[in-house]
Design a protein around this motif. Structure first.
Motif, mmCIF file in Angstrom:
data_model
loop_
_atom_site.group_PDB
_atom_site.id
_atom_site.type_symbol
_atom_site.label_atom_id
_atom_site.label_comp_id
_atom_site.label_asym_id
_atom_site.label_seq_id
_atom_site.Cartn_x
_atom_site.Cartn_y
_atom_site.Cartn_z
ATOM 1 N N VAL A 31 0.860 -1.187 0.000
ATOM 2 C CA VAL A 31 0.000 0.000 0.000
ATOM 3 C C VAL A 31 0.894 1.233 0.000
ATOM 4 O O VAL A 31 1.705 1.425 0.903
ATOM 5 C CB VAL A 31 -0.943 0.021 1.220
ATOM 6 N N GLY A 32 0.738 2.042 -1.037
ATOM 7 C CA GLY A 32 1.554 3.246 -1.165
ATOM 8 C C GLY A 32 0.763 4.488 -0.803
ATOM 9 O O GLY A 32 0.028 4.512 0.185
ATOM 10 N N ASP A 33 0.881 5.500 -1.637
ATOM 11 C CA ASP A 33 0.202 6.771 -1.409
ATOM 12 C C ASP A 33 -1.309 6.586 -1.374
ATOM 13 O O ASP A 33 -1.866 5.782 -2.118
ATOM 14 C CB ASP A 33 0.557 7.768 -2.504
ATOM 15 N N MET A 34 -1.943 7.370 -0.506
ATOM 16 C CA MET A 34 -3.395 7.360 -0.404
ATOM 17 C C MET A 34 -3.876 8.794 -0.327
ATOM 18 O O MET A 34 -3.341 9.583 0.445
ATOM 19 C CB MET A 34 -3.844 6.592 0.840
ATOM 20 N N VAL A 35 -4.867 9.109 -1.143
ATOM 21 C CA VAL A 35 -5.451 10.455 -1.150
ATOM 22 C C VAL A 35 -6.938 10.320 -0.870
ATOM 23 O O VAL A 35 -7.617 9.511 -1.496
ATOM 24 C CB VAL A 35 -5.230 11.152 -2.515
ATOM 25 N N ILE A 36 -7.414 11.102 0.098
ATOM 26 C CA ILE A 36 -8.848 11.167 0.397
ATOM 27 C C ILE A 36 -9.341 12.490 -0.176
ATOM 28 O O ILE A 36 -8.955 13.558 0.283
ATOM 29 C CB ILE A 36 -9.124 11.131 1.912
ATOM 30 N N GLU A 37 -10.177 12.414 -1.190
ATOM 31 C CA GLU A 37 -10.680 13.616 -1.843
ATOM 32 C C GLU A 37 -11.984 14.076 -1.200
ATOM 33 O O GLU A 37 -12.635 13.317 -0.475
ATOM 34 C CB GLU A 37 -10.898 13.341 -3.331
ATOM 35 N N ASP A 38 -12.362 15.319 -1.471
ATOM 36 C CA ASP A 38 -13.644 15.828 -0.996
ATOM 37 C C ASP A 38 -14.744 14.903 -1.480
ATOM 38 O O ASP A 38 -14.718 14.407 -2.596
ATOM 39 C CB ASP A 38 -13.896 17.244 -1.525
ATOM 40 N N GLY A 39 -15.701 14.660 -0.642
ATOM 41 C CA GLY A 39 -16.795 13.772 -0.993
ATOM 42 C C GLY A 39 -16.513 12.324 -0.645
ATOM 43 O O GLY A 39 -17.322 11.449 -0.903
ATOM 44 N N GLY A 40 -15.317 12.045 -0.083
ATOM 45 C CA GLY A 40 -15.001 10.702 0.362
ATOM 46 C C GLY A 40 -14.381 9.797 -0.675
ATOM 47 O O GLY A 40 -14.162 8.621 -0.421
ATOM 48 N N THR A 47 1.605 -0.944 -5.055
ATOM 49 C CA THR A 47 2.801 -1.263 -5.823
ATOM 50 C C THR A 47 3.162 -2.731 -5.630
ATOM 51 O O THR A 47 3.524 -3.148 -4.530
ATOM 52 C CB THR A 47 3.986 -0.381 -5.370
ATOM 53 N N LEU A 48 3.019 -3.483 -6.699
ATOM 54 C CA LEU A 48 3.365 -4.896 -6.670
ATOM 55 C C LEU A 48 4.739 -5.077 -7.304
ATOM 56 O O LEU A 48 5.090 -4.379 -8.243
ATOM 57 C CB LEU A 48 2.322 -5.724 -7.424
ATOM 58 N N ALA A 49 5.497 -6.026 -6.815
ATOM 59 C CA ALA A 49 6.859 -6.239 -7.297
ATOM 60 C C ALA A 49 6.898 -7.143 -8.528
ATOM 61 O O ALA A 49 7.959 -7.490 -8.997
ATOM 62 C CB ALA A 49 7.711 -6.841 -6.182
ATOM 63 N N TYR A 50 5.758 -7.514 -9.058
ATOM 64 C CA TYR A 50 5.682 -8.436 -10.186
ATOM 65 C C TYR A 50 4.385 -8.147 -10.931
ATOM 66 O O TYR A 50 3.470 -7.534 -10.382
ATOM 67 C CB TYR A 50 5.668 -9.886 -9.674
ATOM 68 N N PRO A 51 4.266 -8.570 -12.149
ATOM 69 C CA PRO A 51 3.013 -8.354 -12.888
ATOM 70 C C PRO A 51 1.874 -9.161 -12.277
ATOM 71 O O PRO A 51 2.048 -10.333 -11.957
ATOM 72 C CB PRO A 51 3.323 -8.860 -14.297
ATOM 73 N N ALA A 52 0.747 -8.532 -12.123
ATOM 74 C CA ALA A 52 -0.416 -9.204 -11.536
ATOM 75 C C ALA A 52 -1.443 -9.555 -12.607
ATOM 76 O O ALA A 52 -2.629 -9.588 -12.352
ATOM 77 C CB ALA A 52 -1.043 -8.303 -10.478
ATOM 78 N N ALA A 53 -0.958 -9.809 -13.804
ATOM 79 C CA ALA A 53 -1.853 -10.023 -14.943
ATOM 80 C C ALA A 53 -2.887 -11.110 -14.698
ATOM 81 O O ALA A 53 -4.041 -10.975 -15.071
ATOM 82 C CB ALA A 53 -1.042 -10.353 -16.190
ATOM 83 N N GLY A 54 -2.498 -12.173 -14.040
ATOM 84 C CA GLY A 54 -3.415 -13.289 -13.846
ATOM 85 C C GLY A 54 -4.550 -13.008 -12.883
ATOM 86 O O GLY A 54 -5.576 -13.654 -12.947
ATOM 87 N N TYR A 55 -4.372 -12.059 -11.998
ATOM 88 C CA TYR A 55 -5.425 -11.800 -11.020
ATOM 89 C C TYR A 55 -5.620 -10.308 -10.759
ATOM 90 O O TYR A 55 -6.178 -9.923 -9.741
ATOM 91 C CB TYR A 55 -5.141 -12.537 -9.712
ATOM 92 N N HIS A 56 -5.185 -9.479 -11.687
ATOM 93 C CA HIS A 56 -5.332 -8.027 -11.554
ATOM 94 C C HIS A 56 -6.797 -7.624 -11.354
ATOM 95 O O HIS A 56 -7.114 -6.836 -10.466
ATOM 96 C CB HIS A 56 -4.742 -7.324 -12.772
#
Length: 73
Positions: A31-40, A47-56
């Motif tokens: 879990v990297g950066d997180m932004v909470i915008e107006d309205g929730g 950030t995954l260290a490998y391609p998540a193509a099979g279960y993205h």
């Protein structure tokens, strides 16, 4: 209020499993950066260290459902 939402989001993400590492997203440290915008609206960088193509799509759906289960989001 933003800090409370971030805590709730992190708690929700701890229930989402990262299938390759067999850990939740928080424990896996993806879990990297997180932004909470107006309205929730929540924007999270994962950030995954490998391609998540099979279960993205499944991981994306799991993330979306976990975060949308929070009342103020």
């Amino acid at each position: 209020m933003v800090d409370v939402i971030k805590d709730q989001v992190m708690s929700a993400l701890s229930g989402v499993m990262e299938p390759h590492l067999e850990k939740d997203l928080v424990s896996a440290g993806v879990v990297g950066d997180m932004v909470i915008e107006d309205g929730g609206r929540v924007v999270i960088k994962i950030t995954l260290a490998y391609p998540a193509a099979g279960y993205h799509a499944q991981l994306s759906d799991d993330l979306r459902h976990a975060v949308l289960a929070i009342d103020c989001v």
